[in-house]
Each structure stands twice: as C-alpha cells, then as structure tokens.
Design a protein around this motif. Structure first.
Motif, PDB file in Angstrom:
ATOM      1  N   UNK A  69      -7.758 111.341  14.802  1.00  0.00           N
ATOM      2  CA  UNK A  69      -8.345 110.020  15.079  1.00  0.00           C
ATOM      3  C   UNK A  69      -7.415 108.908  14.608  1.00  0.00           C
ATOM      4  N   UNK A  70      -6.809 109.077  13.430  1.00  0.00           N
ATOM      5  CA  UNK A  70      -5.858 108.082  12.926  1.00  0.00           C
ATOM      6  C   UNK A  70      -4.753 107.874  13.959  1.00  0.00           C
ATOM      7  N   UNK A  71      -4.160 108.945  14.418  1.00  0.00           N
ATOM      8  CA  UNK A  71      -3.074 108.843  15.384  1.00  0.00           C
ATOM      9  C   UNK A  71      -3.537 108.148  16.661  1.00  0.00           C
ATOM     10  N   UNK A  72      -4.678 108.581  17.202  1.00  0.00           N
ATOM     11  CA  UNK A  72      -5.206 108.001  18.441  1.00  0.00           C
ATOM     12  C   UNK A  72      -5.469 106.506  18.289  1.00  0.00           C
ATOM     13  N   UNK A  73      -6.126 106.129  17.212  1.00  0.00           N
ATOM     14  CA  UNK A  73      -6.506 104.723  17.039  1.00  0.00           C
ATOM     15  C   UNK A  73      -5.314 103.836  16.717  1.00  0.00           C
ATOM     16  N   UNK A  74      -4.397 104.322  15.878  1.00  0.00           N
ATOM     17  CA  UNK A  74      -3.206 103.520  15.577  1.00  0.00           C
ATOM     18  C   UNK A  74      -2.338 103.329  16.812  1.00  0.00           C
ATOM     19  N   UNK A  75      -2.252 104.354  17.666  1.00  0.00           N
ATOM     20  CA  UNK A  75      -1.499 104.223  18.921  1.00  0.00           C
ATOM     21  C   UNK A  75      -2.122 103.177  19.839  1.00  0.00           C
ATOM     22  N   UNK A  76      -3.398 102.864  19.609  1.00  0.00           N
ATOM     23  CA  UNK A  76      -4.113 101.901  20.437  1.00  0.00           C
ATOM     24  C   UNK A  76      -4.368 100.582  19.705  1.00  0.00           C
ATOM     25  N   UNK A  77      -3.515 100.271  18.717  1.00  0.00           N
ATOM     26  CA  UNK A  77      -3.531  98.972  18.087  1.00  0.00           C
ATOM     27  C   UNK A  77      -4.602  98.733  17.039  1.00  0.00           C
ATOM     28  N   UNK A  78      -5.158  99.790  16.481  1.00  0.00           N
ATOM     29  CA  UNK A  78      -6.170  99.637  15.440  1.00  0.00           C
ATOM     30  C   UNK A  78      -5.594 100.053  14.096  1.00  0.00           C
ATOM     31  N   UNK A  79      -6.157  99.496  13.042  1.00  0.00           N
ATOM     32  CA  UNK A  79      -5.730  99.795  11.685  1.00  0.00           C
ATOM     33  C   UNK A  79      -6.788 100.648  11.015  1.00  0.00           C
ATOM     34  N   UNK A  80      -6.373 101.692  10.333  1.00  0.00           N
ATOM     35  CA  UNK A  80      -7.302 102.539   9.578  1.00  0.00           C
ATOM     36  C   UNK A  80      -7.323 101.998   8.154  1.00  0.00           C
ATOM     37  N   UNK A  81      -8.478 101.458   7.739  1.00  0.00           N
ATOM     38  CA  UNK A  81      -8.565 100.864   6.403  1.00  0.00           C
ATOM     39  C   UNK A  81      -9.076 101.861   5.370  1.00  0.00           C
ATOM     40  N   UNK A  82      -9.448 103.057   5.813  1.00  0.00           N
ATOM     41  CA  UNK A  82      -9.899 104.082   4.885  1.00  0.00           C
ATOM     42  C   UNK A  82     -10.402 105.296   5.611  1.00  0.00           C
ATOM     43  N   UNK A  83     -10.411 106.421   4.877  1.00  0.00           N
ATOM     44  CA  UNK A  83     -10.923 107.687   5.397  1.00  0.00           C
ATOM     45  C   UNK A  83     -11.838 108.300   4.351  1.00  0.00           C
ATOM     46  N   UNK A  84     -12.932 108.877   4.821  1.00  0.00           N
ATOM     47  CA  UNK A  84     -13.877 109.526   3.918  1.00  0.00           C
ATOM     48  C   UNK A  84     -14.346 110.827   4.539  1.00  0.00           C
ATOM     49  N   UNK A  85     -14.621 111.811   3.667  1.00  0.00           N
ATOM     50  CA  UNK A  85     -15.128 113.092   4.146  1.00  0.00           C
ATOM     51  C   UNK A  85     -16.615 113.254   3.863  1.00  0.00           C
ATOM     52  N   UNK A  86     -17.226 112.254   3.220  1.00  0.00           N
ATOM     53  CA  UNK A  86     -18.655 112.334   2.883  1.00  0.00           C
ATOM     54  C   UNK A  86     -19.255 110.934   2.850  1.00  0.00           C
ATOM     55  N   UNK A  87     -20.574 110.895   2.824  1.00  0.00           N
ATOM     56  CA  UNK A  87     -21.276 109.620   2.712  1.00  0.00           C
ATOM     57  C   UNK A  87     -20.888 108.918   1.413  1.00  0.00           C
ATOM     58  N   UNK A  88     -20.834 109.675   0.337  1.00  0.00           N
ATOM     59  CA  UNK A  88     -20.509 109.097  -0.963  1.00  0.00           C
ATOM     60  C   UNK A  88     -19.130 108.446  -0.965  1.00  0.00           C
ATOM     61  N   UNK A  89     -18.149 109.123  -0.380  1.00  0.00           N
ATOM     62  CA  UNK A  89     -16.801 108.551  -0.302  1.00  0.00           C
ATOM     63  C   UNK A  89     -16.796 107.292   0.551  1.00  0.00           C
ATOM     64  N   UNK A  90     -17.530 107.319   1.653  1.00  0.00           N
ATOM     65  CA  UNK A  90     -17.575 106.153   2.540  1.00  0.00           C
ATOM     66  C   UNK A  90     -18.190 104.954   1.832  1.00  0.00           C
ATOM     67  N   UNK A  91     -19.299 105.157   1.142  1.00  0.00           N
ATOM     68  CA  UNK A  91     -19.960 104.062   0.428  1.00  0.00           C
ATOM     69  C   UNK A  91     -19.049 103.522  -0.667  1.00  0.00           C
ATOM     70  N   UNK A  92     -18.345 104.402  -1.363  1.00  0.00           N
ATOM     71  CA  UNK A  92     -17.411 103.957  -2.406  1.00  0.00           C
ATOM     72  C   UNK A  92     -16.298 103.092  -1.807  1.00  0.00           C
ATOM     73  N   UNK A  93     -15.807 103.457  -0.629  1.00  0.00           N
ATOM     74  CA  UNK A  93     -14.757 102.661   0.020  1.00  0.00           C
ATOM     75  C   UNK A  93     -15.243 101.266   0.394  1.00  0.00           C
ATOM     76  N   UNK A  94     -16.535 101.138   0.663  1.00  0.00           N
ATOM     77  CA  UNK A  94     -17.070  99.834   1.033  1.00  0.00           C
ATOM     78  C   UNK A  94     -17.020  98.839  -0.121  1.00  0.00           C
ATOM     79  N   UNK A  95     -16.822  99.343  -1.344  1.00  0.00           N
ATOM     80  CA  UNK A  95     -16.656  98.444  -2.492  1.00  0.00           C
ATOM     81  C   UNK A  95     -15.336  97.694  -2.438  1.00  0.00           C
ATOM     82  N   UNK A  96     -14.345  98.272  -1.753  1.00  0.00           N
ATOM     83  CA  UNK A  96     -13.018  97.651  -1.703  1.00  0.00           C
ATOM     84  C   UNK A  96     -12.563  97.287  -0.291  1.00  0.00           C
TER      85      UNK A  96
END
Length: 132
Positions: free
Chosen positions: A22-49
C-alpha cells in the motif's frame, strides 16, 4: 471540499506485507504515508502525534477495525476500509460505522488511489467487487 496536494494517509493493517504494498502504491500516486499501524492501539497512539487527512483501515481480527472506524469517524477523520472480506454485510457494517468507502483488496491496485482522492473530495464509495 479541497483535496490536499499530497494527502497524508495513515495505514492500519495487521499484515506488514500488505502495508508495504500500500505504501508503494499510494506514494507512486502522490500521497504521503504519515504512519503505519498493525493494531487499533497502535493507530490510536499515532493519532497523538499525526493528523492524517485520511485513514486506510483493514477490518482486522475480531472486527477491531470496525471499532476503529467508529472512533475515527467521531474525530472527524475520513476512513476508507480496504478488506479481503467481500461479504456485502461487512461493507454495510463498515459504512454504518462511518467509513466513507469500502474497497476489496483485490481491487486496490486498480482503484484505491482514485477512491482515496474521491473520498477526500467528499464522496462515499464501494468498489464493484465489494458491492457484488
């Protein structure tokens, strides 16, 4: 609604290989990946920053992704669900939780960048394979 020139996307999927593709596909199409998470907990933690323009979420084991969709929706963050589950019931449940789009992973390479841009413009969408 104005779409950011390089939208910041947060990826949430429990499979590392899927996230990397997904990172490769989206970056090739002009999008920036601001974070990756493998769980709900990781995703919520990333939303702090991070303040993503959109979050791309897998349904995750035990439908944890649906709970995350509802949480993100309550925060006003657009969510697109990308799942290998093609049962229309899952698409309905994701949309009921607040997802703006439901994309079958089998359609992602062909349709996902356009769908993300459409969602950022305010559309609500379901990929053809998921709609079947």
């Amino acid at each position: 609604m104005r779409v950011p020139t390089q939208p910041a996307i947060l990826l949430v999927d429990d499979h590392h290989g899927v996230r990397e593709a997904m990172v490769q596909l989206l970056e090739e199409n002009g999008m920036t990946i601001c974070g990756q998470a493998s769980s709900v907990e990781e995703a919520v933690a990333l939303l702090d920053t991070q303040r993503p323009d959109l979050v791309l979420v897998d349904l995750l084991p035990d439908d944890a992704g649906l709970k995350l969709v509802a949480d993100l929706n309550s925060r006003g963050i657009p969510v697109v669900v990308c799942s290998s589950r093609q049962n229309p019931e899952y698409a309905r449940r994701a949309l009921d939780a607040g997802a703006r789009a439901y994309v079958a992973k089998g359609d992602a390479a062909r349709t996902l960048p356009r769908i993300l841009k459409d969602v950022l413009e305010g559309w609500v969408l379901i990929s053809p394979r998921a709609a079947e």
